[in-house]
Design an enzyme around this catalytic site. Sequence first.
Site, PDB file in Angstrom:
ATOM      1  N   ASP A   1      -7.100  -1.602  -4.089  1.00 51.10           N
ATOM      2  CA  ASP A   1      -8.079  -1.197  -3.072  1.00 51.10           C
ATOM      3  C   ASP A   1      -9.056  -0.184  -3.646  1.00 51.10           C
ATOM      4  O   ASP A   1     -10.262  -0.235  -3.376  1.00 51.10           O
ATOM      5  CB  ASP A   1      -7.389  -0.582  -1.855  1.00 51.10           C
ATOM      6  CG  ASP A   1      -6.541  -1.565  -1.073  1.00 51.10           C
ATOM      7  OD1 ASP A   1      -6.826  -2.776  -1.125  1.00 51.10           O
ATOM      8  OD2 ASP A   1      -5.593  -1.105  -0.403  1.00 51.10           O
TER       9      ASP A   1
ATOM     10  N   ASP B   1       0.857  -1.182   0.000  1.00 53.42           N
ATOM     11  CA  ASP B   1       0.000   0.000   0.000  1.00 53.42           C
ATOM     12  C   ASP B   1       0.891   1.230   0.000  1.00 53.42           C
ATOM     13  O   ASP B   1       1.963   1.236   0.609  1.00 53.42           O
ATOM     14  CB  ASP B   1      -0.903   0.016   1.229  1.00 53.42           C
ATOM     15  CG  ASP B   1      -2.019  -1.013   1.167  1.00 53.42           C
ATOM     16  OD1 ASP B   1      -2.380  -1.435   0.049  1.00 53.42           O
ATOM     17  OD2 ASP B   1      -2.531  -1.385   2.230  1.00 53.42           O
TER      18      ASP B   1
END
Length: 171
Positions: free
Chosen positions: A140, A122
Site C-alpha cells: 500500500d 495489513d
Amino acid sequence: MNGMTKLGGMGLALAALVVVADQAVKAWILTGLNLPQIATLKVLGPFYLTMVWNPGVSFGFLQAQHDLVRWALAAFSIAVAVMLAVWVRRTERPLFAVAVGLVMGGAVGNVIDRIRFGAVADFVDVSRIGFFPWVFNVADSAISIGICLLLLDMLRQDGRERAAKTAGDAA
C-alpha cells in the site's frame, strides 16, 4: 525504439524488489512475529503493528466480501500491473520509471495476498495519531508513493511541454 530502455528495466526491477520486500515483511509479520495471534503490538510512540485482514483494495476501500469480487479485484490488479509494465518499458523519464515500478510492485504484492489468503495482510498502524485511521502494508505504501510520484512526473512533464511550446512560439 523497439526494445526496453534502461529506465524501463529499472522500473521493472524496482517492481520486483517491492514485491520481494512486501512478501518478506508479510511472511515475518504472519509467521515470524505471529501477529495474527498477538493482534496488536506497540512498537514506538504512536506506531503499532495491528493485524487486519483487508478484503478490499488499498486502505480498505471497496470491500470484497464475496469470492467473485475477490477474484475480480485480483484480475483487475494483474491487468493494471501488466499495462503498467508495457507502459514503462520504453520510458526515458527516471521519475516515471520509479513511480510505475512502485505502483506495479505494490499491486502485485497485494494480489499475491488476495490469491493466497482471500484478503490482504495489513499491519502498519499509526491510527493513534488521530488523522490517519487506516492500517496498511508495504505494498500500500509503495502504491501511494508511486501515485504521488506519477502526479509529480505529470506536472513536471506538463511544465516542460509548456516551456517548449513557449520557446517555439517565441522563435
